[in-house]
Motif scaffolding. Structure first.
Motif, PDB file in Angstrom:
ATOM      1  N   GLY A  18      37.258  29.967  46.213  1.00 60.29           N
ATOM      2  CA  GLY A  18      36.615  31.234  46.590  1.00 60.29           C
ATOM      3  C   GLY A  18      37.576  32.400  46.515  1.00 60.29           C
ATOM      4  N   VAL A  19      38.796  32.213  47.031  1.00 61.66           N
ATOM      5  CA  VAL A  19      39.798  33.285  46.982  1.00 61.66           C
ATOM      6  C   VAL A  19      40.143  33.623  45.540  1.00 61.66           C
ATOM      7  CG1 VAL A  19      42.215  33.838  47.524  1.00 61.66           C
ATOM      8  CG2 VAL A  19      40.755  32.823  49.271  1.00 61.66           C
ATOM      9  N   MET A  20      40.350  32.598  44.704  1.00 61.37           N
ATOM     10  CA  MET A  20      40.665  32.846  43.299  1.00 61.37           C
ATOM     11  C   MET A  20      39.511  33.544  42.586  1.00 61.37           C
ATOM     12  SD  MET A  20      42.974  29.502  42.202  1.00 61.37           S
ATOM     13  CE  MET A  20      41.676  28.885  41.220  1.00 61.37           C
ATOM     14  N   PHE A  21      38.256  33.185  42.933  1.00 57.46           N
ATOM     15  CA  PHE A  21      37.090  33.826  42.329  1.00 57.46           C
ATOM     16  C   PHE A  21      37.070  35.314  42.660  1.00 57.46           C
ATOM     17  CE2 PHE A  21      32.748  35.371  42.957  1.00 57.46           C
ATOM     18  CZ  PHE A  21      32.279  35.286  41.650  1.00 57.46           C
ATOM     19  N   PHE A  22      37.230  35.658  43.919  1.00 57.29           N
ATOM     20  CA  PHE A  22      37.178  37.059  44.325  1.00 57.29           C
ATOM     21  C   PHE A  22      38.369  37.849  43.781  1.00 57.29           C
ATOM     22  CE2 PHE A  22      34.180  35.421  47.522  1.00 57.29           C
ATOM     23  CZ  PHE A  22      33.125  36.277  47.253  1.00 57.29           C
ATOM     24  N   GLN A  23      39.551  37.244  43.729  1.00 62.80           N
ATOM     25  CA  GLN A  23      40.725  37.923  43.166  1.00 62.80           C
ATOM     26  C   GLN A  23      40.532  38.175  41.671  1.00 62.80           C
ATOM     27  OE1 GLN A  23      43.441  39.265  44.563  1.00 62.80           O
ATOM     28  NE2 GLN A  23      42.587  38.781  46.557  1.00 62.80           N
ATOM     29  N   SER A  24      40.042  37.177  40.956  1.00 65.51           N
ATOM     30  CA  SER A  24      39.818  37.363  39.517  1.00 65.51           C
ATOM     31  C   SER A  24      38.711  38.376  39.263  1.00 65.51           C
ATOM     32  CB  SER A  24      39.508  36.036  38.842  1.00 65.51           C
ATOM     33  OG  SER A  24      38.315  35.488  39.325  1.00 65.51           O
ATOM     34  N   ARG A  25      37.713  38.388  40.125  1.00 67.47           N
ATOM     35  CA  ARG A  25      36.631  39.374  40.005  1.00 67.47           C
ATOM     36  C   ARG A  25      37.169  40.785  40.171  1.00 67.47           C
ATOM     37  NH1 ARG A  25      32.015  40.289  44.248  1.00 67.47           N
ATOM     38  NH2 ARG A  25      30.789  41.828  43.125  1.00 67.47           N
ATOM     39  N   LEU A  26      38.012  41.002  41.175  1.00 64.35           N
ATOM     40  CA  LEU A  26      38.611  42.322  41.390  1.00 64.35           C
ATOM     41  C   LEU A  26      39.508  42.717  40.222  1.00 64.35           C
ATOM     42  CD1 LEU A  26      39.553  42.173  45.192  1.00 64.35           C
ATOM     43  CD2 LEU A  26      37.729  43.503  44.124  1.00 64.35           C
ATOM     44  N   LEU A  27      40.320  41.776  39.731  1.00 66.85           N
ATOM     45  CA  LEU A  27      41.196  42.055  38.606  1.00 66.85           C
ATOM     46  C   LEU A  27      40.397  42.385  37.353  1.00 66.85           C
ATOM     47  CD1 LEU A  27      44.110  42.145  37.554  1.00 66.85           C
ATOM     48  CD2 LEU A  27      43.884  39.721  37.008  1.00 66.85           C
ATOM     49  N   LEU A  28      39.339  41.627  37.101  1.00 69.92           N
ATOM     50  CA  LEU A  28      38.491  41.879  35.941  1.00 69.92           C
ATOM     51  C   LEU A  28      37.819  43.242  36.043  1.00 69.92           C
ATOM     52  CD1 LEU A  28      37.442  40.691  33.316  1.00 69.92           C
ATOM     53  CD2 LEU A  28      35.549  39.691  34.596  1.00 69.92           C
ATOM     54  N   ARG A  29      37.303  43.590  37.219  1.00 66.27           N
ATOM     55  CA  ARG A  29      36.693  44.911  37.407  1.00 66.27           C
ATOM     56  C   ARG A  29      37.683  46.029  37.138  1.00 66.27           C
ATOM     57  NH1 ARG A  29      32.466  45.864  42.156  1.00 66.27           N
ATOM     58  NH2 ARG A  29      30.800  44.610  41.284  1.00 66.27           N
ATOM     59  N   LYS A  30      38.901  45.858  37.624  1.00 67.04           N
ATOM     60  CA  LYS A  30      39.933  46.870  37.421  1.00 67.04           C
ATOM     61  C   LYS A  30      40.236  47.025  35.938  1.00 67.04           C
ATOM     62  CE  LYS A  30      44.678  48.022  38.603  1.00 67.04           C
ATOM     63  NZ  LYS A  30      45.905  47.552  39.204  1.00 67.04           N
ATOM     64  N   GLN A  31      40.384  45.915  35.221  1.00 72.02           N
ATOM     65  CA  GLN A  31      40.673  45.973  33.787  1.00 72.02           C
ATOM     66  C   GLN A  31      39.518  46.588  33.007  1.00 72.02           C
ATOM     67  OE1 GLN A  31      41.719  41.944  32.765  1.00 72.02           O
ATOM     68  NE2 GLN A  31      43.894  42.277  33.222  1.00 72.02           N
ATOM     69  N   VAL A  32      38.295  46.236  33.367  1.00 73.68           N
ATOM     70  CA  VAL A  32      37.121  46.802  32.689  1.00 73.68           C
ATOM     71  C   VAL A  32      37.044  48.304  32.955  1.00 73.68           C
ATOM     72  CG1 VAL A  32      34.597  46.853  32.696  1.00 73.68           C
ATOM     73  CG2 VAL A  32      35.789  44.676  32.568  1.00 73.68           C
ATOM     74  N   ALA A  33      37.278  48.730  34.183  1.00 76.72           N
ATOM     75  CA  ALA A  33      37.239  50.160  34.522  1.00 76.72           C
ATOM     76  C   ALA A  33      38.305  50.927  33.740  1.00 76.72           C
ATOM     77  CB  ALA A  33      37.426  50.355  36.017  1.00 76.72           C
ATOM     78  N   GLU A  34      39.490  50.363  33.623  1.00 74.63           N
ATOM     79  CA  GLU A  34      40.556  51.008  32.855  1.00 74.63           C
ATOM     80  C   GLU A  34      40.182  51.099  31.383  1.00 74.63           C
ATOM     81  OE1 GLU A  34      44.039  48.708  33.702  1.00 74.63           O
ATOM     82  OE2 GLU A  34      44.327  49.614  35.690  1.00 74.63           O
ATOM     83  N   HIS A  35      39.606  50.026  30.838  1.00 78.80           N
ATOM     84  CA  HIS A  35      39.204  50.029  29.428  1.00 78.80           C
ATOM     85  C   HIS A  35      38.090  51.053  29.178  1.00 78.80           C
ATOM     86  CE1 HIS A  35      38.418  48.626  25.398  1.00 78.80           C
ATOM     87  NE2 HIS A  35      37.142  48.443  25.721  1.00 78.80           N
ATOM     88  N   VAL A  36      37.094  51.051  30.045  1.00 79.70           N
ATOM     89  CA  VAL A  36      35.980  51.991  29.891  1.00 79.70           C
ATOM     90  C   VAL A  36      36.486  53.426  29.999  1.00 79.70           C
ATOM     91  CG1 VAL A  36      33.877  52.834  31.009  1.00 79.70           C
ATOM     92  CG2 VAL A  36      34.174  50.397  30.600  1.00 79.70           C
ATOM     93  N   SER A  37      37.380  53.680  30.937  1.00 81.19           N
ATOM     94  CA  SER A  37      37.950  55.015  31.092  1.00 81.19           C
ATOM     95  C   SER A  37      38.720  55.431  29.839  1.00 81.19           C
ATOM     96  CB  SER A  37      38.869  55.047  32.311  1.00 81.19           C
ATOM     97  OG  SER A  37      39.439  56.306  32.458  1.00 81.19           O
ATOM     98  N   SER A  38      39.461  54.510  29.271  1.00 78.76           N
ATOM     99  CA  SER A  38      40.214  54.785  28.055  1.00 78.76           C
ATOM    100  C   SER A  38      39.279  55.084  26.882  1.00 78.76           C
ATOM    101  CB  SER A  38      41.103  53.595  27.724  1.00 78.76           C
ATOM    102  OG  SER A  38      41.730  53.762  26.488  1.00 78.76           O
ATOM    103  N   VAL A  39      38.239  54.279  26.732  1.00 79.46           N
ATOM    104  CA  VAL A  39      37.267  54.504  25.653  1.00 79.46           C
ATOM    105  C   VAL A  39      36.555  55.837  25.847  1.00 79.46           C
ATOM    106  CG1 VAL A  39      35.089  53.673  24.666  1.00 79.46           C
ATOM    107  CG2 VAL A  39      36.933  52.064  25.120  1.00 79.46           C
ATOM    108  N   LEU A  40      36.193  56.153  27.077  1.00 79.11           N
ATOM    109  CA  LEU A  40      35.528  57.424  27.360  1.00 79.11           C
ATOM    110  C   LEU A  40      36.445  58.606  27.053  1.00 79.11           C
ATOM    111  CD1 LEU A  40      33.078  58.931  28.427  1.00 79.11           C
ATOM    112  CD2 LEU A  40      33.999  58.656  30.725  1.00 79.11           C
ATOM    113  N   ASP A  41      37.700  58.526  27.469  1.00 79.21           N
ATOM    114  CA  ASP A  41      38.653  59.595  27.174  1.00 79.21           C
ATOM    115  C   ASP A  41      38.820  59.780  25.668  1.00 79.21           C
ATOM    116  OD1 ASP A  41      39.049  60.036  29.869  1.00 79.21           O
ATOM    117  OD2 ASP A  41      40.942  58.925  29.965  1.00 79.21           O
ATOM    118  N   ASN A  42      38.891  58.672  24.945  1.00 79.44           N
ATOM    119  CA  ASN A  42      39.018  58.729  23.488  1.00 79.44           C
ATOM    120  C   ASN A  42      37.778  59.366  22.861  1.00 79.44           C
ATOM    121  OD1 ASN A  42      39.980  58.320  20.898  1.00 79.44           O
ATOM    122  ND2 ASN A  42      39.296  56.201  20.811  1.00 79.44           N
TER     123      ASN A  42
END
Length: 172
Positions: A18-42
């Motif tokens: 459960g802890v690994m699931f929630f940690q990976s979920r948070l990490l994945l959300r952060k990476q997706v948000a950074e990628h989306v922000s980068s694509v939007l800025d571009n």
């Protein structure tokens, strides 16, 4: 004792999972948000560059429309603007009805169709009520219009939605 150890091991396994699931979920959300922000800025940067190129093409060629105010020159100028500017899909120079009294309303129009550019004098078309004509005239300054459909069966038209940079030109 064996069942207790098995139950405790299962409980520790479930908690760790459960802890690994929630940690990976948070990490994945952060990476997706950074990628989306980068694509939007571009994308914003590319759109801004295209808009600047269109504004520059209009501003640089505006004096030519006034300097060579005749039918052939206006047709050639719209063709030239589309030909030399890859970000420009169409160009229209539209005059007041009294500029060419013998012709009445006049609009030179060029449009990119695939690899070619088609240039024509627009036919009977009430462009004085169109947003791309009225808005800059009322504001007395260049402006971008909201995207619109400019379908006109009696004349050359594009099937695409158009966002226009419009600049009123005034003779001294």
């Amino acid at each position: 004792l064996g069942v207790s150890i098995l139950f405790l091991s299962f409980l520790v396994f479930v908690v760790c999972l459960g802890v690994m699931f929630f940690q990976s979920r948070l990490l994945l959300r952060k990476q997706v948000a950074e990628h989306v922000s980068s694509v939007l800025d571009n994308t914003v940067s590319r759109v801004s560059g295209c808009m600047t190129a269109v504004e520059t093409a209009t501003n640089v060629n505006g004096w030519m429309a006034l300097g060579f105010l005749n039918l052939d020159s206006l047709l050639n100028l719209t063709h030239r603007v589309v030909f030399f500017n890859s970000h420009v899909n169409g160009c229209s120079i539209t005059t007041e009805p009294d500029v060419f009294p013998e012709l009445g309303p006049f609009s030179a129009y060029s449009i990119r169709e695939g690899d070619s550019i088609v240039t024509t004098r627009e036919g009977a078309y009430d462009y004085y009520d169109q947003i791309w004509y009225k808005q800059p005239k009322q504001l007395a300054k260049p402006c971008w219009t909201d995207p619109f459909d400019d379908y006109n069966e009696s004349s050359l038209y594009t099937k695409n939605i158009i966002a226009s940079y419009c600049k009123p030109l005034y003779m001294d």
